[in-house]
Design a protein around this motif. Structure first.
Motif, PDB file in Angstrom:
ATOM      1  N   ASP A 134      52.376  21.357  24.424  1.00 14.26           N
ATOM      2  CA  ASP A 134      51.392  22.571  24.467  1.00 14.26           C
ATOM      3  C   ASP A 134      50.182  22.346  25.397  1.00 14.26           C
ATOM      4  O   ASP A 134      50.300  21.089  25.726  1.00 14.26           O
ATOM      5  N   VAL A 135      49.254  23.207  25.599  1.00 11.34           N
ATOM      6  CA  VAL A 135      48.282  23.067  26.508  1.00 11.34           C
ATOM      7  C   VAL A 135      47.383  21.906  26.069  1.00 11.34           C
ATOM      8  O   VAL A 135      46.926  21.303  26.980  1.00 11.34           O
ATOM      9  N   ILE A 136      47.200  21.578  24.849  1.00  9.01           N
ATOM     10  CA  ILE A 136      46.649  20.236  24.373  1.00  9.01           C
ATOM     11  C   ILE A 136      47.086  18.896  25.093  1.00  9.01           C
ATOM     12  O   ILE A 136      46.567  18.126  25.394  1.00  9.01           O
ATOM     13  N   THR A 137      48.585  19.166  25.141  1.00  9.90           N
ATOM     14  CA  THR A 137      49.296  17.902  25.514  1.00  9.90           C
ATOM     15  C   THR A 137      49.008  17.547  26.895  1.00  9.90           C
ATOM     16  O   THR A 137      48.688  16.532  27.263  1.00  9.90           O
ATOM     17  N   TRP A 138      49.375  18.924  27.627  1.00  9.31           N
ATOM     18  CA  TRP A 138      49.094  18.671  29.063  1.00  9.31           C
ATOM     19  C   TRP A 138      47.714  18.256  29.425  1.00  9.31           C
ATOM     20  O   TRP A 138      47.603  17.651  30.256  1.00  9.31           O
ATOM     21  N   THR A 139      46.780  18.962  28.726  1.00  8.89           N
ATOM     22  CA  THR A 139      45.417  18.700  29.200  1.00  8.89           C
ATOM     23  C   THR A 139      45.062  17.256  28.904  1.00  8.89           C
ATOM     24  O   THR A 139      44.242  16.473  29.930  1.00  8.89           O
ATOM     25  N   ALA A 140      45.524  16.599  27.606  1.00  6.38           N
ATOM     26  CA  ALA A 140      45.251  15.217  27.395  1.00  6.38           C
ATOM     27  C   ALA A 140      45.703  14.464  28.433  1.00  6.38           C
ATOM     28  O   ALA A 140      45.163  13.194  28.932  1.00  6.38           O
ATOM     29  N   ASP A 188      43.606  26.120  29.674  1.00  7.11           N
ATOM     30  CA  ASP A 188      42.486  26.782  29.108  1.00  7.11           C
ATOM     31  C   ASP A 188      41.403  26.185  29.416  1.00  7.11           C
ATOM     32  O   ASP A 188      41.086  25.444  30.423  1.00  7.11           O
ATOM     33  N   PHE A 189      40.208  26.405  29.008  1.00  7.38           N
ATOM     34  CA  PHE A 189      38.932  26.334  28.993  1.00  7.38           C
ATOM     35  C   PHE A 189      38.913  24.466  29.493  1.00  7.38           C
ATOM     36  O   PHE A 189      38.255  24.428  30.349  1.00  7.38           O
ATOM     37  N   ILE A 190      39.308  23.898  28.384  1.00 10.41           N
ATOM     38  CA  ILE A 190      39.104  22.080  28.740  1.00 10.41           C
ATOM     39  C   ILE A 190      40.081  21.928  29.815  1.00 10.41           C
ATOM     40  O   ILE A 190      39.499  20.913  30.450  1.00 10.41           O
ATOM     41  N   SER A 209      39.114  25.428  44.747  1.00  9.38           N
ATOM     42  CA  SER A 209      40.276  26.432  44.745  1.00  9.38           C
ATOM     43  C   SER A 209      40.707  26.687  43.150  1.00  9.38           C
ATOM     44  O   SER A 209      40.606  27.713  42.449  1.00  9.38           O
ATOM     45  N   TYR A 210      40.407  25.526  42.423  1.00 11.45           N
ATOM     46  CA  TYR A 210      40.523  25.526  40.816  1.00 11.45           C
ATOM     47  C   TYR A 210      39.468  26.452  40.273  1.00 11.45           C
ATOM     48  O   TYR A 210      39.656  27.095  39.459  1.00 11.45           O
ATOM     49  N   PHE A 211      38.124  26.025  40.675  1.00  5.95           N
ATOM     50  CA  PHE A 211      37.170  26.626  40.269  1.00  5.95           C
ATOM     51  C   PHE A 211      37.214  28.231  40.303  1.00  5.95           C
ATOM     52  O   PHE A 211      36.935  29.203  39.690  1.00  5.95           O
ATOM     53  N   GLN A 212      37.718  28.643  41.482  1.00  3.47           N
ATOM     54  CA  GLN A 212      37.793  30.188  41.929  1.00  3.47           C
ATOM     55  C   GLN A 212      38.888  30.905  41.047  1.00  3.47           C
ATOM     56  O   GLN A 212      38.715  31.861  40.635  1.00  3.47           O
ATOM     57  N   SER A 213      39.951  30.130  40.922  1.00  2.00           N
ATOM     58  CA  SER A 213      41.016  30.659  40.001  1.00  2.00           C
ATOM     59  C   SER A 213      40.805  30.684  38.497  1.00  2.00           C
ATOM     60  O   SER A 213      41.485  31.480  38.009  1.00  2.00           O
ATOM     61  N   MET A 214      39.953  30.086  38.138  1.00  2.00           N
ATOM     62  CA  MET A 214      39.462  30.155  36.723  1.00  2.00           C
ATOM     63  C   MET A 214      39.443  31.517  36.439  1.00  2.00           C
ATOM     64  O   MET A 214      40.121  32.033  35.314  1.00  2.00           O
ATOM     65  N   GLU A 215      38.439  32.382  36.852  1.00  5.27           N
ATOM     66  CA  GLU A 215      38.312  33.687  36.252  1.00  5.27           C
ATOM     67  C   GLU A 215      39.145  34.638  37.024  1.00  5.27           C
ATOM     68  O   GLU A 215      39.589  35.683  36.550  1.00  5.27           O
ATOM     69  N   GLU A 216      39.386  34.413  38.321  1.00  4.92           N
ATOM     70  CA  GLU A 216      40.237  35.255  39.125  1.00  4.92           C
ATOM     71  C   GLU A 216      41.804  35.525  38.644  1.00  4.92           C
ATOM     72  O   GLU A 216      42.373  36.514  38.694  1.00  4.92           O
ATOM     73  N   VAL A 217      42.280  34.281  38.165  1.00  5.87           N
ATOM     74  CA  VAL A 217      43.695  34.259  37.843  1.00  5.87           C
ATOM     75  C   VAL A 217      43.823  34.236  36.363  1.00  5.87           C
ATOM     76  O   VAL A 217      44.580  34.973  35.648  1.00  5.87           O
ATOM     77  N   TYR A 218      42.913  33.525  35.634  1.00  7.03           N
ATOM     78  CA  TYR A 218      43.197  33.293  34.103  1.00  7.03           C
ATOM     79  C   TYR A 218      42.134  33.700  33.567  1.00  7.03           C
ATOM     80  O   TYR A 218      42.287  33.765  32.177  1.00  7.03           O
ATOM     81  N   GLY A 219      41.140  34.623  33.699  1.00 10.34           N
ATOM     82  CA  GLY A 219      40.207  35.249  33.248  1.00 10.34           C
ATOM     83  C   GLY A 219      39.348  34.339  32.410  1.00 10.34           C
ATOM     84  O   GLY A 219      38.760  34.777  31.312  1.00 10.34           O
ATOM     85  N   ILE A 220      39.118  33.062  32.699  1.00 11.50           N
ATOM     86  CA  ILE A 220      38.226  32.119  32.053  1.00 11.50           C
ATOM     87  C   ILE A 220      36.884  32.158  32.824  1.00 11.50           C
ATOM     88  O   ILE A 220      36.974  31.567  33.944  1.00 11.50           O
ATOM     89  N   LYS A 221      35.892  32.313  32.058  1.00 11.86           N
ATOM     90  CA  LYS A 221      34.719  32.337  32.765  1.00 11.86           C
ATOM     91  C   LYS A 221      34.055  30.869  32.575  1.00 11.86           C
ATOM     92  O   LYS A 221      34.050  30.268  31.676  1.00 11.86           O
ATOM     93  N   PRO A 222      33.659  30.269  33.823  1.00 10.88           N
ATOM     94  CA  PRO A 222      33.096  29.032  34.140  1.00 10.88           C
ATOM     95  C   PRO A 222      31.953  28.765  33.262  1.00 10.88           C
ATOM     96  O   PRO A 222      30.966  29.737  32.847  1.00 10.88           O
ATOM     97  N   GLY A 223      32.000  27.833  32.427  1.00 11.02           N
ATOM     98  CA  GLY A 223      30.806  27.176  31.373  1.00 11.02           C
ATOM     99  C   GLY A 223      30.093  26.333  32.181  1.00 11.02           C
ATOM    100  O   GLY A 223      30.160  25.939  33.299  1.00 11.02           O
ATOM    101  N   PRO A 224      28.904  25.813  31.312  1.00 10.66           N
ATOM    102  CA  PRO A 224      28.025  24.800  32.171  1.00 10.66           C
ATOM    103  C   PRO A 224      28.853  23.349  32.442  1.00 10.66           C
ATOM    104  O   PRO A 224      28.324  22.996  33.610  1.00 10.66           O
ATOM    105  N   GLU A 225      29.861  23.304  31.615  1.00 12.56           N
ATOM    106  CA  GLU A 225      30.604  21.735  31.928  1.00 12.56           C
ATOM    107  C   GLU A 225      31.376  22.005  33.187  1.00 12.56           C
ATOM    108  O   GLU A 225      31.576  20.971  33.963  1.00 12.56           O
TER     109      GLU A 225
END
Length: 814
Positions: free
Chosen positions: A507-513, A542-544, A564-580
């Motif tokens: 799942d997304v947790i596995t890939w992210t790890a 996801d966010f992580i 590129s990844y930072f820009q795709s967060m919100e434009e492609v996946y609808g994830i608003k960047p956080g302070p991290e």
């Protein structure tokens, strides 16, 4: 004869109205002694049966004892009365006294033993019955198969199935239904399915219900729905047992749309007022997250059913609506509804995320007052709640008072410690749990592996992994994810990859790890390749995930990829960047020397900058010597984290590197004046299950003389290979010789010297440090790996450094 009939009529009327004991005896005497007439056995048996059905077993026995004639029906009625009321010893005694034992006699006794959970005795009687030459009927088969279902007696059930085939009862609809139910409840759904398909009579709604229930109980909601559709297509009517089963299946796979259609069928079938069906509807809507319909269904129920209210409370807890769940509990309490051992755990779960310990203690007082403190389920929830909220004294107090601790009790305490960062305590409890003979489950294994990852205790983690494989618990996504994370965080990225490849589901947790693991181990480009593979597999980040990606870009110096990844967060996946995410981007730009761009990004942040953002900027200023911007970052950190020593140290080092010794000293005085203490740098090596710790210029180790001699040897050899001490990291105002000696005895260098003395050739030297490695030690480690031909793995507070043959896995940014 008229008086006899009048006696029977009067007696039967009184029985139906539940007469008092003395009055009933009076009518029994009238019936027995009426005009000296001897009643027929038919009349006597009729009265005996009525007494038995009314639950007046002792009165039935009195009548039975004075009956002048007792036929087979009389004996069977009396044996059945005892068996059905749970008085099995008396039933068995009378059974062996009866002059005639028919199939009905045996079945009555066997049914009683089955009903009251005496599976061993029931099955013994079943075999004894056939040994004496009595052929069981369909009700006998139904009883023994039901007890096999209730107690998951698969092997016994198989024996009974074989005997049914031998005696040609396997085609009986009643027996086939019992076999389908037995196999399904024993988790042999394929066998149940096979028998269902071969069933000669498919018009039996009980058979279809058994199959739907079997699929539902075995976690196959999709097949349960398919079976239910076929049942409806065949024109088979559903009942109050079918509907709850299919609703449970809908809830398990969140099939809210189909569940709503079933709700329509229920209304049309006239089962809407049934309490069990209504409760199943509340549960289904709650599990599907449709709390508005669940609440509407709850309010329309004619009876306040505690099971329905419990389901509603659990649904609110799952959706994070703690206050709503507590409100429902208060209503239950005000209405004087039956609050049971299932209600309290759900309510206590609310306090795991609702910060209201005052009300939590009130609930605990109510638990004590109502006598539920003796229930293990309630105590486990109480321990879990207190541990997760960090009230360890309270949690341990409840835990120690428990007389019967099971694996859930221990798991609640261990996971609570991990949740609050008490990793060493979690490992201690896990060891104590094993000593007590408690076999761990998958939840506690996952928690302990997470603790091993945070403490980087690789050997302990490997032992836990080995024990898990031996336990035969089977694959579990949470355990596998924890294993990937543990090996990655302990610097064994190849082992993490092996676990990943062996997993059936990622799942997304596995890939992210794995993405984060490769990034932390200095293999940023491979980390990005795994991200591409994840997207290709259809798993959405996801966010992580993006924190790991941007971290990888930062440490690999991949500025364009990061943008590129930072820009795709919100434009492609609808994830608003956080302070991290902003902190990672500022770190990336800072590492690349783009401080002005980092400053611009900081000024246009969509969220308020937190401490991580300012730390990233201050660290970049420290590297590139930008005093003005560094001062701005440090001042913001002083306000956000007044007791954190990091900004004071970084600013002081920034001043020292710029030759502003007076400002550096002023910063350190300010730090002392405000009572802020710097965490001392410490490096350690785990050797033979013992941790060896070193601090700068430390001489407390038993082998100090050998270690310092080895350090001196190391310094001579690496200088010959081209190493030059970097005086920028000697941050004290002293002469050159003093600065060089200070650098030589940093904790990392003492640790690597000890490793060269003790770690066998060929094995990697694993060093851990609580702070970031300094630039001079980083350079020295590269030379050490080349001169001594050793693989040195050093994990600092930021990432792993794999030193091999004079090179490091990181991007050489300090």
């Amino acid at each position: 004869m008229y008086r006899l009939n009048l006696g029977i009529y009067t007696f039967s009327r009184k029985v139906c109205h539940q007469l008092e004991h003395t009055e009933l005896n009076h009518h029994i005497r009238r019936f027995v002694n009426s005009c000296g007439t001897v009643h027929s056995s038919t009349d006597s048996n009729w009265v005996l049966s009525n007494l038995s059905k009314c639950g007046r077993v002792d009165d039935a026995r009195k009548l039975f004892d004075v009956m002048p004639e007792r036929d087979e029906c009389s004996w069977n009625t009396m044996i059945g009365a005892y068996a059905n009321s749970g008085r099995l010893n008396e039933a068995r005694k009378l059974f062996y006294e009866t002059p005639i034992r028919s199939c009905i006699t045996w079945s009555s006794l066997i049914s009683g033993y089955c009903r009251y959970g005496c599976d061993v005795e029931a099955l013994e009687l079943f075999w004894e019955m056939q040994y004496e030459g009595e052929r069981p009927n369909q009700f006998t088969w139904g009883s023994v198969l039901r007890v096999c279902s209730m107690y998951v007696l698969l092997e016994k059930g198989k024996q009974i199935h074989a005997h049914a085939i031998k005696t040609q009862f396997d085609s009986n609809a009643f027996v086939v239904t019992g076999l389908v139910d037995m196999y399904a409840k024993c988790k042999c759904i394929l066998e149940a399915e096979y028998l269902f398909e071969l069933a000669p009579d498919k018009r039996n709604h009980v058979l279809w219900t058994a199959m739907v229930t079997g699929y539902s109980q075995n976690g196959d909601g999709h097949k349960a729905i398919e079976c239910f559709r076929d049942m409806r297509g065949e024109g088979i009517e559903c009942n109050q047992f079918t509907f709850p089963s299919i609703l449970t299946a809908c809830g398990s796979i969140s099939a809210c749309g189909f569940g709503a259609q079933v709700h329509g069928c229920i209304v049309r079938s006239g089962f809407g007022a049934n309490v069990f069906v209504g409760s199943a509807l509340v549960d289904m809507y709650s599990k599907c997250g449709d709390l508005s319909n669940a609440r509407r269904m709850l309010e329309t129920m004619e009876v306040d059913d505690p099971v329905s209210w419990n389901s509603m409370i659990v649904g609110c807890v799952r959706q994070g609506l703690g206050e709503e769940a507590l409100s429902l509990f208060r209503i239950m309490h005000l209405r004087h509804m039956k609050i049971d051992e299932f209600t309290y755990p759900s309510v206590l779960n609310c306090f795991s995320f609702v910060m209201d310990m005052r009300n939590a203690m009130s609930v605990h007082s109510l638990i004590v007052k109502t006598g539920f403190e003796a229930y293990k389920l309630v105590n486990n929830a109480l321990v879990d709640m207190c541990a997760k909220r960090g009230y360890f004294d309270y949690a341990f107090d409840v835990f120690e008072k428990m007389t019967d601790k099971d694996v859930i009790s221990w798991t609640s305490l261990v996971t609570g410690c991990v949740h609050n960062g008490s990793y060493e305590e979690a490992l201690r409890l896990f060891c104590e749990m094993r000593i007590m003979g408690i076999h761990p489950d998958q939840i506690v294994i996952a928690a302990v592996l997470s603790a091993c990852a945070e403490l980087t205790v690789l050997e302990f983690g490997k032992q836990v992994h080995a024990n898990f494989l031996k336990s035969g618990l089977g694959s579990c996504l949470s355990v596998d994810n924890s294993l990937v994370s543990m090996y990655a965080k302990c610097g064994c990225i190849e082992d993490a990859n092996k676990v990943f490849d062996s997993m059936e589901i990622q799942d997304v947790i596995t890939w992210t790890a794995l993405i984060v693991g490769y990034a932390q181990n200095g293999r940023g480009r491979e980390s990005l390749n795994f991200y591409n593979d994840m997207i290709a597999s259809g798993v959405k980040p996801d966010f992580i995930t993006f924190i790991g990606l941007l971290f990888a870009c930062s440490h690999a110096g991949l500025v364009e990829h990061g943008r590129s990844y930072f820009q795709s967060m919100e434009e492609v996946y609808g994830i608003k960047p956080g302070p991290e995410h902003y902190a990672c981007m500022i770190d990336l730009l800072g590492r690349s020397g783009k401080l002005m761009e980092a400053k611009e990004l900081l000024n246009r942040m969509a969220v308020q900058p937190d401490a991580t953002v300012w730390k990233a900027l201050l660290a970049a200023c420290r590297v590139h010597g930008n005093v003005e911007l560094g001062e701005r970052a440090a001042n913001n950190l002083f306000e956000l984290e007044p007791k954190n020593a990091v900004p004071y140290v970084l600013l002081s080092n920034l001043y020292s590197a710029a030759g502003k010794w007076e400002e550096a000293a002023k910063t350190r005085r300010l730090m002392k004046l405000r009572g802020v203490s710097k965490e001392p740098g410490c490096s350690w090596i785990e050797m033979s299950s013992k941790v060896h710790r070193f601090m700068s210029e430390d001489r407390s180790h038993p082998r100090t003389a050998e270690i310092y001699s080895k350090v001196d040897e190391i310094m001579i050899l690496i200088k010959e290979a081209g190493y030059v001490p970097d005086m920028n990291f000697a941050l004290h105002d002293m002469d050159e010789e003093g600065k060089e000696l200070g650098l030589a005895y940093h904790s990392e260098k003492l640790a690597v010297a000890f490793g060269l003395l003790t770690v066998p050739p060929g094995a990697p030297i694993r060093i851990f440090k609580n702070l970031r490695i300094c630039g001079d030690c980083h350079t020295a480690m590269k030379y050490v790996s080349g001169v001594f031909h050793r693989h040195v793995i050093l994990r600092d507070s930021n990432c792993f450094h794999h030193f091999r043959e004079g090179a490091c896995s990181c991007s050489d940014y300090w």
